[in-house]
Design a protein around this motif. Structure first.
Motif, PDB file in Angstrom:
ATOM      1  N   LEU A  61       7.658  -6.678   0.411  1.00  0.00           N
ATOM      2  CA  LEU A  61       7.861  -6.958   1.725  1.00  0.00           C
ATOM      3  C   LEU A  61       6.908  -6.449   2.849  1.00  0.00           C
ATOM      4  O   LEU A  61       6.875  -7.011   4.000  1.00  0.00           O
ATOM      5  N   SER A  62       6.220  -5.450   2.336  1.00  0.00           N
ATOM      6  CA  SER A  62       4.944  -4.899   2.998  1.00  0.00           C
ATOM      7  C   SER A  62       4.014  -5.930   3.524  1.00  0.00           C
ATOM      8  O   SER A  62       3.708  -6.647   2.617  1.00  0.00           O
ATOM      9  N   PHE A  63       3.373  -5.891   4.527  1.00  0.00           N
ATOM     10  CA  PHE A  63       2.124  -6.726   5.013  1.00  0.00           C
ATOM     11  C   PHE A  63       0.967  -6.038   4.725  1.00  0.00           C
ATOM     12  O   PHE A  63      -0.060  -6.706   4.952  1.00  0.00           O
ATOM     13  N   THR A  64       1.036  -4.794   4.253  1.00  0.00           N
ATOM     14  CA  THR A  64      -0.260  -4.030   3.823  1.00  0.00           C
ATOM     15  C   THR A  64      -0.632  -4.407   2.325  1.00  0.00           C
ATOM     16  O   THR A  64       0.022  -4.979   1.551  1.00  0.00           O
ATOM     17  N   GLU A  65      -1.984  -3.928   2.134  1.00  0.00           N
ATOM     18  CA  GLU A  65      -2.311  -4.064   0.739  1.00  0.00           C
ATOM     19  C   GLU A  65      -2.228  -2.991  -0.048  1.00  0.00           C
ATOM     20  O   GLU A  65      -3.342  -2.638  -0.827  1.00  0.00           O
ATOM     21  N   ASN A  66      -1.240  -2.206   0.132  1.00  0.00           N
ATOM     22  CA  ASN A  66      -1.212  -0.970  -0.616  1.00  0.00           C
ATOM     23  C   ASN A  66      -0.974  -1.043  -2.256  1.00  0.00           C
ATOM     24  O   ASN A  66      -0.198  -2.309  -2.256  1.00  0.00           O
ATOM     25  N   ALA A  67      -1.551  -0.419  -3.256  1.00  0.00           N
ATOM     26  CA  ALA A  67      -1.258  -0.484  -4.451  1.00  0.00           C
ATOM     27  C   ALA A  67       0.015  -0.029  -4.856  1.00  0.00           C
ATOM     28  O   ALA A  67       0.691   0.870  -4.131  1.00  0.00           O
ATOM     29  N   LEU A  68       0.753  -1.008  -5.594  1.00  0.00           N
ATOM     30  CA  LEU A  68       1.937  -0.689  -6.228  1.00  0.00           C
ATOM     31  C   LEU A  68       1.825   0.446  -7.257  1.00  0.00           C
ATOM     32  O   LEU A  68       1.318   0.574  -8.227  1.00  0.00           O
ATOM     33  N   ARG A  69       2.920   1.533  -6.945  1.00  0.00           N
ATOM     34  CA  ARG A  69       2.897   2.614  -8.116  1.00  0.00           C
ATOM     35  C   ARG A  69       4.249   3.117  -8.177  1.00  0.00           C
ATOM     36  O   ARG A  69       5.046   3.317  -7.262  1.00  0.00           O
ATOM     37  N   PHE A  70       4.899   2.639  -9.318  1.00  0.00           N
ATOM     38  CA  PHE A  70       6.397   3.159  -9.568  1.00  0.00           C
ATOM     39  C   PHE A  70       6.312   4.612  -9.733  1.00  0.00           C
ATOM     40  O   PHE A  70       5.454   5.427 -10.460  1.00  0.00           O
ATOM     41  N   PRO A  71       7.328   5.325  -9.141  1.00  0.00           N
ATOM     42  CA  PRO A  71       7.547   6.858  -9.209  1.00  0.00           C
ATOM     43  C   PRO A  71       7.844   7.446 -10.612  1.00  0.00           C
ATOM     44  O   PRO A  71       7.486   8.384 -10.875  1.00  0.00           O
ATOM     45  N   ASP A  72       8.371   6.503 -11.330  1.00  0.00           N
ATOM     46  CA  ASP A  72       8.847   7.093 -12.628  1.00  0.00           C
ATOM     47  C   ASP A  72       8.426   6.347 -13.953  1.00  0.00           C
ATOM     48  O   ASP A  72       9.005   6.588 -15.018  1.00  0.00           O
TER      49      ASP A  72
END
Length: 230
Positions: A61-72
């Motif tokens: 949903l984000s419009f930013t280019e942040n990297a995906l990182r799962f917490p667990d």
């Protein structure tokens, strides 16, 4: 020509909004967590499953280019690339919704002002026939359609996950995506139905609401007068 353009804009807007609303509707996944017993399949507790799913949805949903990182959960490079490609698809629909929402509203206002209601009819009819056609495909063979859908959207096989390197796949069973598809089609049908109701009311010169606010006020005034007399 203008009426055709308004019809097209309405259809694109409705389909784009339906996709984004389906993506953002997390209660559907929370319901499937129990219905499909996802925590047991993933070997995780419910809170952990929910937390990782929420991260995935926030990412898309984000419009930013942040990297995906799962917490667990760990994630392979191929898995990260696939989710990046998925986000690009959702970004297309987010852009479509943002670009067409205002023109769609202006188009409706234009139709009301000029009393040209055919775009409402054809847009409503178009978005209703599309789900009916797709539902027939879904129930013919969902698994085959699911695979063909991925081959159509992606030019690689990164969508074929291994649970060892990308355990998030255990949280995303094919049945959940079927429910998402049905929810999406239901939304499109609802929007189309509302457009047709709106068209019918305007074409027949009926109020949108059967009882207008003025009539409600008159009813209340008559009721008060009746009470005073008795």
């Amino acid at each position: 020509m203008l009426q055709i353009l308004i019809t097209a804009v309405l259809i694109v807007c409705i389909c784009s909004l339906a996709v984004i609303l389906t993506l953002a509707f997390r209660p559907l996944y929370y319901l499937d967590m129990d219905l499909l017993n996802i925590p047991k399949s993933a070997g995780l507790d419910a809170e952990t499953v929910k937390r990782n799913y929420d991260v995935l949805i926030d990412y898309n949903l984000s419009f930013t280019e942040n990297a995906l990182r799962f917490p667990d959960l760990p994630m392979s490079k191929g898995g990260e690339q696939h989710f990046k490609e998925v986000k690009e698809i959702f970004s297309f629909f987010k852009t479509g919704a943002l670009v067409t929402l205002l023109p769609a509203l202006l188009g409706i206002l234009f139709c009301l002002k000029k009393k040209l209601f055919s775009p409402l009819f054809f847009a409503g009819l178009g978005v209703i026939f599309l789900p009916v056609f797709l539902v027939s495909l879904v129930f013919m063979n969902w698994e085959e359609l699911f695979i063909d859908f991925h081959h159509l959207l992606f030019d690689n096989n990164l969508w074929i996950f291994s649970a060892e390197t990308d355990p998030i796949i255990l949280q995303l069973p094919a049945e959940f995506f079927l429910h998402c598809a049905l929810f999406l089609l239901l939304l499109v049908l609802l929007f189309g139905f509302l457009l047709l109701v709106f068209w019918f009311r305007m074409e027949k010169k009926r109020p949108i609401f059967p009882i207008s606010f003025a009539k409600i006020g008159n009813i209340r005034a008559l009721h008060k007068k009746h009470l005073r007399e008795h």
